[in-house]
Design a protein around this motif. Structure first.
Motif, PDB file in Angstrom:
ATOM      1  N   PHE A  99      -8.124   2.852 -25.364  1.00 38.25           N
ATOM      2  CA  PHE A  99      -8.490   2.933 -23.949  1.00 38.25           C
ATOM      3  C   PHE A  99      -7.811   4.139 -23.298  1.00 38.25           C
ATOM      4  CE2 PHE A  99      -4.814   0.190 -24.337  1.00 38.25           C
ATOM      5  CZ  PHE A  99      -3.985   0.541 -23.292  1.00 38.25           C
ATOM      6  N   LYS A 100      -8.390   4.560 -22.180  1.00 36.94           N
ATOM      7  CA  LYS A 100      -7.863   5.691 -21.418  1.00 36.94           C
ATOM      8  C   LYS A 100      -7.633   5.254 -19.984  1.00 36.94           C
ATOM      9  CE  LYS A 100      -9.021  10.422 -19.949  1.00 36.94           C
ATOM     10  NZ  LYS A 100     -10.057  11.482 -19.961  1.00 36.94           N
ATOM     11  N   VAL A 101      -6.529   5.724 -19.413  1.00 37.80           N
ATOM     12  CA  VAL A 101      -6.164   5.378 -18.035  1.00 37.80           C
ATOM     13  C   VAL A 101      -6.001   6.659 -17.216  1.00 37.80           C
ATOM     14  CG1 VAL A 101      -4.409   4.315 -16.551  1.00 37.80           C
ATOM     15  CG2 VAL A 101      -4.981   3.269 -18.761  1.00 37.80           C
ATOM     16  N   LYS A 102      -6.589   6.673 -16.025  1.00 38.64           N
ATOM     17  CA  LYS A 102      -6.366   7.762 -15.076  1.00 38.64           C
ATOM     18  C   LYS A 102      -6.019   7.162 -13.725  1.00 38.64           C
ATOM     19  CE  LYS A 102      -8.307  12.020 -13.172  1.00 38.64           C
ATOM     20  NZ  LYS A 102      -9.418  13.004 -13.215  1.00 38.64           N
ATOM     21  N   TYR A 103      -5.011   7.748 -13.078  1.00 35.02           N
ATOM     22  CA  TYR A 103      -4.580   7.256 -11.768  1.00 35.02           C
ATOM     23  C   TYR A 103      -5.196   8.091 -10.651  1.00 35.02           C
ATOM     24  CZ  TYR A 103      -1.368   3.621 -13.152  1.00 35.02           C
ATOM     25  OH  TYR A 103      -0.865   2.433 -13.620  1.00 35.02           O
ATOM     26  N   THR A 104      -5.645   7.398  -9.611  1.00 29.38           N
ATOM     27  CA  THR A 104      -6.272   8.045  -8.459  1.00 29.38           C
ATOM     28  C   THR A 104      -5.493   7.719  -7.186  1.00 29.38           C
ATOM     29  OG1 THR A 104      -7.704   6.218  -7.753  1.00 29.38           O
ATOM     30  CG2 THR A 104      -8.502   7.592  -9.574  1.00 29.38           C
ATOM     31  N   LEU A 105      -5.861   8.387  -6.121  1.00 28.92           N
ATOM     32  CA  LEU A 105      -5.304   8.068  -4.813  1.00 28.92           C
ATOM     33  C   LEU A 105      -5.631   6.634  -4.390  1.00 28.92           C
ATOM     34  CD1 LEU A 105      -6.269  11.218  -2.729  1.00 28.92           C
ATOM     35  CD2 LEU A 105      -3.942  10.511  -3.306  1.00 28.92           C
ATOM     36  N   ALA A 106      -4.749   6.077  -3.593  1.00 26.53           N
ATOM     37  CA  ALA A 106      -5.024   4.873  -2.813  1.00 26.53           C
ATOM     38  C   ALA A 106      -4.216   5.018  -1.529  1.00 26.53           C
ATOM     39  CB  ALA A 106      -4.625   3.609  -3.566  1.00 26.53           C
ATOM     40  N   PHE A 107      -4.728   4.501  -0.441  1.00 27.24           N
ATOM     41  CA  PHE A 107      -4.017   4.601   0.838  1.00 27.24           C
ATOM     42  C   PHE A 107      -3.504   3.223   1.221  1.00 27.24           C
ATOM     43  CE2 PHE A 107      -6.028   8.614   0.726  1.00 27.24           C
ATOM     44  CZ  PHE A 107      -5.247   9.455   1.505  1.00 27.24           C
ATOM     45  N   HIS A 108      -2.214   3.031   0.998  1.00 29.67           N
ATOM     46  CA  HIS A 108      -1.573   1.731   1.181  1.00 29.67           C
ATOM     47  C   HIS A 108      -0.070   1.997   1.239  1.00 29.67           C
ATOM     48  CE1 HIS A 108      -1.544  -2.635   1.066  1.00 29.67           C
ATOM     49  NE2 HIS A 108      -0.817  -2.672  -0.044  1.00 29.67           N
ATOM     50  N   SER A 109       0.743   1.138   0.663  1.00 26.28           N
ATOM     51  CA  SER A 109       2.183   1.348   0.516  1.00 26.28           C
ATOM     52  C   SER A 109       2.598   0.694  -0.789  1.00 26.28           C
ATOM     53  CB  SER A 109       2.954   0.752   1.708  1.00 26.28           C
ATOM     54  OG  SER A 109       2.663  -0.633   1.846  1.00 26.28           O
ATOM     55  N   SER A 110       3.870   0.861  -1.176  1.00 26.85           N
ATOM     56  CA  SER A 110       4.300   0.293  -2.457  1.00 26.85           C
ATOM     57  C   SER A 110       5.804   0.082  -2.439  1.00 26.85           C
ATOM     58  CB  SER A 110       3.929   1.223  -3.617  1.00 26.85           C
ATOM     59  OG  SER A 110       4.344   0.678  -4.858  1.00 26.85           O
ATOM     60  N   SER A 111       6.208  -1.183  -2.565  1.00 28.61           N
ATOM     61  CA  SER A 111       7.631  -1.520  -2.602  1.00 28.61           C
ATOM     62  C   SER A 111       7.787  -2.862  -3.292  1.00 28.61           C
ATOM     63  CB  SER A 111       8.205  -1.592  -1.181  1.00 28.61           C
ATOM     64  OG  SER A 111       7.542  -2.601  -0.433  1.00 28.61           O
ATOM     65  N   LEU A 112       9.016  -3.189  -3.624  1.00 30.33           N
ATOM     66  CA  LEU A 112       9.318  -4.462  -4.268  1.00 30.33           C
ATOM     67  C   LEU A 112      10.688  -4.923  -3.782  1.00 30.33           C
ATOM     68  CD1 LEU A 112       8.186  -6.432  -6.466  1.00 30.33           C
ATOM     69  CD2 LEU A 112       9.599  -5.203  -8.119  1.00 30.33           C
ATOM     70  N   GLU A 113      10.811  -6.204  -3.533  1.00 28.50           N
ATOM     71  CA  GLU A 113      12.110  -6.731  -3.131  1.00 28.50           C
ATOM     72  C   GLU A 113      12.972  -6.929  -4.369  1.00 28.50           C
ATOM     73  OE1 GLU A 113      13.730 -10.798  -1.250  1.00 28.50           O
ATOM     74  OE2 GLU A 113      12.370  -9.687   0.084  1.00 28.50           O
TER      75      GLU A 113
END
Length: 227
Positions: A99-113
């Motif tokens: 399999f092949k993976v490509k990452y694209t833009l997303a408009f959100h946020s990203s964090s973890l406690e």
């Protein structure tokens, strides 16, 4: 290619003996029909670090001795927790075995406690996953954004997996526009009905797609579709 929906934004993708899971929020997910301990995969793919997507990542990666594929900062955190990782970032692609993976833009946020502290986990992302001759696009948690048109122009997307819950992501109307811009042949709605504040009627969403000539497939948690 077989796609199985496990509620919220979690999907399992299978093709030619390879299996990957995206955003494995199972424990604590009231809609999940499978336990983390029962997941058998070759990789865990993450769109971002929020707990309702990160979920059971570490448990699944450790029990399957498989890599976690994530944006750099999130991959670094996973590596610090003792699992294999593949560091990636927006715009990059990586070929794996089957399999092949490509990452694209997303408009959100990203964090973890982490230990009671909210920790930044890099940029949120969408994922283009190609297995065999099929490509799916998992948008992660995102708002509608214009570059979805470019993603659709540059990629032959067989199925788009789009959030419709509103409040924290796109709502149904924006997701229907996204589906058109992405030129998707089929759309699976996700990120809805897990909690009361993101309650939506998925069948009403699929009706928005019909005039656009796009097939909408509203899967119940635990159900599958073939593409």
């Amino acid at each position: 290619m077989k796609i199985t929906y496990y509620g919220h934004s979690c999907i399992l993708v299978e093709e030619a003996g390879k299996r990957v899971i995206i955003d494995p929020f199972l424990t604590g997910n009231p809609t999940a029909k499978i336990a983390a301990e029962d997941v058998k995969v070759d990789a865990v793919l993450l769109t971002h670090g929020h707990s309702d997507h990160f979920g059971d990542t570490l448990t699944i990666a450790k029990q399957n001795d498989c890599p976690v594929v994530a944006v750099y900062e999130l991959a670094e955190y996973c590596q610090s927790q003792g699992v294999q990782v593949q560091h990636m970032n927006i715009g990059g692609s990586c070929q794996f075995d089957g399999f092949k993976v490509k990452y694209t833009l997303a408009f959100h946020s990203s964090s973890l406690e982490v230990n009671g502290t909210t920790v930044y986990m890099g940029q949120p992302a969408g994922i283009l996953l190609t297995m065999g001759d099929k490509t799916i696009y998992h948008a992660g948690d995102t708002a509608l954004f214009g570059d979805m048109k470019i993603i659709g122009e540059m990629n032959d997307i067989d199925t788009a997996i789009l959030p419709i819950g509103d409040v924290l992501t796109m709502g149904p109307e924006d997701a229907a526009i996204a589906a058109e811009w992405l030129r998707a042949k089929k759309v699976i709605p996700v990120h809805y009905n897990t909690f009361p504040f993101i309650k939506q009627d998925a069948n009403s969403f699929t009706e928005l797609l019909e005039p656009k000539g796009i097939v909408g497939v509203a899967l119940e948690p635990g159900a599958s579709t073939e593409i």
